[in-house]
Design an enzyme around this catalytic site. Structure first.
Site, PDB file in Angstrom:
ATOM      1  N   ASP A   1       0.816  -0.841   4.863  1.00 36.88           N
ATOM      2  CA  ASP A   1       0.551   0.629   5.507  1.00 36.88           C
ATOM      3  C   ASP A   1      -0.933   0.451   4.918  1.00 36.88           C
ATOM      4  OD1 ASP A   1       0.411   3.011   6.483  1.00 36.88           O
ATOM      5  OD2 ASP A   1       1.869   3.998   4.982  1.00 36.88           O
TER       6      ASP A   1
ATOM      7  N   GLY B   1       4.519   6.952  -1.560  1.00 34.30           N
ATOM      8  CA  GLY B   1       6.159   6.185  -1.575  1.00 34.30           C
ATOM      9  C   GLY B   1       6.864   6.615  -0.476  1.00 34.30           C
ATOM     10  N   GLY B   2       6.415   7.397   0.830  1.00 35.75           N
ATOM     11  CA  GLY B   2       7.212   7.758   1.705  1.00 35.75           C
ATOM     12  C   GLY B   2       7.920   6.630   2.525  1.00 35.75           C
ATOM     13  N   LYS B   3       7.175   5.565   2.750  1.00 37.54           N
ATOM     14  CA  LYS B   3       7.839   4.520   3.261  1.00 37.54           C
ATOM     15  C   LYS B   3       8.737   3.737   2.483  1.00 37.54           C
ATOM     16  CE  LYS B   3       4.390   4.197   7.181  1.00 37.54           C
ATOM     17  NZ  LYS B   3       3.421   5.231   6.636  1.00 37.54           N
TER      18      LYS B   3
ATOM     19  N   ASP C   1       0.241   0.079  -5.089  1.00 44.14           N
ATOM     20  CA  ASP C   1      -0.966   0.646  -4.514  1.00 44.14           C
ATOM     21  C   ASP C   1      -2.011   0.193  -4.971  1.00 44.14           C
ATOM     22  OD1 ASP C   1      -1.443   2.560  -2.007  1.00 44.14           O
ATOM     23  OD2 ASP C   1      -2.887   2.789  -3.428  1.00 44.14           O
TER      24      ASP C   1
ATOM     25  N   CYS D   1       0.806  -1.256   0.066  1.00 41.53           N
ATOM     26  CA  CYS D   1       0.015   0.021  -0.058  1.00 41.53           C
ATOM     27  C   CYS D   1       1.031   1.327   0.049  1.00 41.53           C
ATOM     28  CB  CYS D   1      -1.055  -0.198   1.197  1.00 41.53           C
ATOM     29  SG  CYS D   1      -1.807  -1.571   1.449  1.00 41.53           S
ATOM     30  N   ALA D   2       1.737   1.385  -1.098  1.00 41.75           N
ATOM     31  CA  ALA D   2       2.782   2.303  -1.248  1.00 41.75           C
ATOM     32  C   ALA D   2       2.269   3.774  -0.981  1.00 41.75           C
ATOM     33  CB  ALA D   2       3.622   1.997  -2.097  1.00 41.75           C
TER      34      ALA D   2
ATOM     35  N   CYS E   1      -2.030   4.600  10.386  1.00 39.79           N
ATOM     36  CA  CYS E   1      -1.714   5.953  11.057  1.00 39.79           C
ATOM     37  C   CYS E   1      -3.169   6.256  11.871  1.00 39.79           C
ATOM     38  CB  CYS E   1      -1.604   6.898  10.097  1.00 39.79           C
ATOM     39  SG  CYS E   1      -2.488   7.147   8.760  1.00 39.79           S
TER      40      CYS E   1
END
Length: 428
Positions: free
Chosen positions: A305, A242-244, A262, A238-239, A358
């Site tokens: 994520d 792309g932060g992670k 994603d 679940c990119a 989150c």
């Protein structure tokens, strides 16, 4: 613009946001477009007040005995910004201001009523969410939620493919940059107060050259807790933007392979430019809906994520707190379960599935993991304590955790946004 005009503008924007239940960013932007005389500093100042009014909407409405935008803004200025009654009265009566105070408003500015408020008001959360939050945090739930209503800092992740933390700290010293205790690659710019404008990091050379990414410390820590090693095969299912993915690629020192995808192709759109700017070479982006069957049972680590309520990010997106509904959470729960079931196909025997949200709501976190383990007999919940110690260090603040297993980072406990992490190992 003078302060009086800014206050009047904030009331106008807040009314629009509440009346139309629209994102606050859209409301602030549209106000700026329709008021061309307002400079960038004025737009930022109006935005500061509107966002703060939304952060503390319930407690300010209680203090004002008025849920309308005007009462909420005035109470925010008085009890959160610390502007005295006489100064507020003068400001309200100025030209282009919000208009003279009435007797009830003057009385509200003189005496604070918050001590008599119910817990959910002091916590600044919708009343229907209080039971879940109390279940998650026990006696500390009001303090935890109050911390989720404060202004957030600007957190940056140092891109170790191009720079290091001491160099970035030196570059950003004029902004009060400091190392983040829970992330070895984190740098924090403290939040500004009142009207003060926050620095626009994305316009800075240190960002343009790919030395840093804007990423909350909790998100950084969650990505690093994947414990991806150079040479491994990792899937970020679940990119999003792309932060992670970028954090994991840097953790692997551009060696091995990160697969990023994603369900929403639009969410993936920014990842290509971010990869280029960061100098990342070991990420393969798969379009939404792509056939990933070749990856099944081959991944050392799979990161989920998951889509969630976003309750852990209320400091940065306070409007979402008031638009959230039970129906929306139920939809997210279904998406989370589907993402976990999809992810298990790709984990090799002996590999790990890392589930992240989150969110600070137990129905999206602990309950989802428990339900998944009932469906997936070949997976075992493992401790996050060791991963946390490896990433953050023994001296770092400790997240909420039950016996070192699943963990929840929060503003009050770890100085981060709210993030949940669980690590599940596939037998074999």
């Amino acid at each position: 613009m003078r302060s009086a005009g800014r206050v009047a503008a904030a009331i106008e924007v807040l009314f629009d946001v509440l009346e139309r239940r629209r994102p606050v960013a859209d409301g602030v932007r549209d106000w700026g477009l329709s008021h061309r005389f307002a400079g960038s500093g004025d737009r930022a100042a109006v935005g500061n007040l509107v966002y703060d009014a939304l952060r503390w909407r319930r407690s300010s409405a209680w203090r004002a005995d008025d849920e309308a935008a005007r009462g909420v803004v005035l109470a925010t200025l008085r009890w959160r910004w610390g502007i005295g009654p006489a100064d507020l009265a003068r400001l309200a009566d100025e030209a282009h201001g919000p208009g003279a105070l009435n007797d009830a408003e003057r009385a509200m500015l003189e005496a604070d009523r918050l001590a008599d408020a119910p817990d959910d008001v002091r916590a600044d959360v919708p009343d229907w969410l209080a039971p879940a939050l109390e279940d998650n945090f026990g006696e500390e739930w009001v303090a935890e939620c109050a911390a989720l209503a404060a202004r957030a800092p600007i957190d940056l992740r140092v891109n170790t493919l191009k720079s290091d933390r001491p160099r970035v700290l030196s570059t950003l010293a004029r902004w009060g940059a400091e190392p983040i205790p829970v992330s070895p690659v984190g740098v924090r710019l403290p939040p500004r107060a009142g009207w003060e404008r926050a620095p626009n990091v994305t316009h800075m050379d240190v960002y343009q050259r790919g030395h840093v990414e804007v990423q909350d410390a909790g998100s950084q820590a969650a990505a690093l807790m994947v414990l991806a090693h150079p040479g491994e095969q990792v899937l970020d299912l679940c990119a999003g933007a792309g932060g992670k993915t970028l954090a994991i690629a840097a953790q692997m020192d551009n060696r091995g392979q990160v697969h990023a995808t994603d369900a929403d192709q639009g969410q993936l759109a920014p990842i290509y430019e971010r990869l280029r700017r960061a100098g990342v070479r070991n990420v393969q982006v798969h379009r939404a809906g792509a056939d990933l069957s070749a990856l099944e049972r081959r991944m050392d680590k799979v990161l989920v994520d998951a889509p969630c309520s976003g309750s852990g990010t209320w400091r940065r997106r306070p409007d979402t707190k008031w638009r959230l509904s039970e129906e929306a959470i139920a939809r997210r729960e279904a998406e989370q379960a589907a993402a976990l079931d999809d992810a298990r196909r790709y984990v090799r025997p002996g590999g790990a599935l890392v589930y992240v949200t989150c969110s600070v709501l137990p129905q999206e976190n602990e309950a989802q993991v428990a339900a998944f383990l009932d469906r997936a007999a070949d997976f075992t919940l493992t401790s996050t304590a060791d991963a946390w110690a490896e990433v953050a260090g023994e001296a770092a603040p400790k997240p909420w955790s039950a016996e070192g297993l699943m963990m929840t980072m929060t503003p009050a406990a770890t100085g981060t946004d709210g993030f949940f992490v669980a690590v599940l190992k596939r037998d074999g």
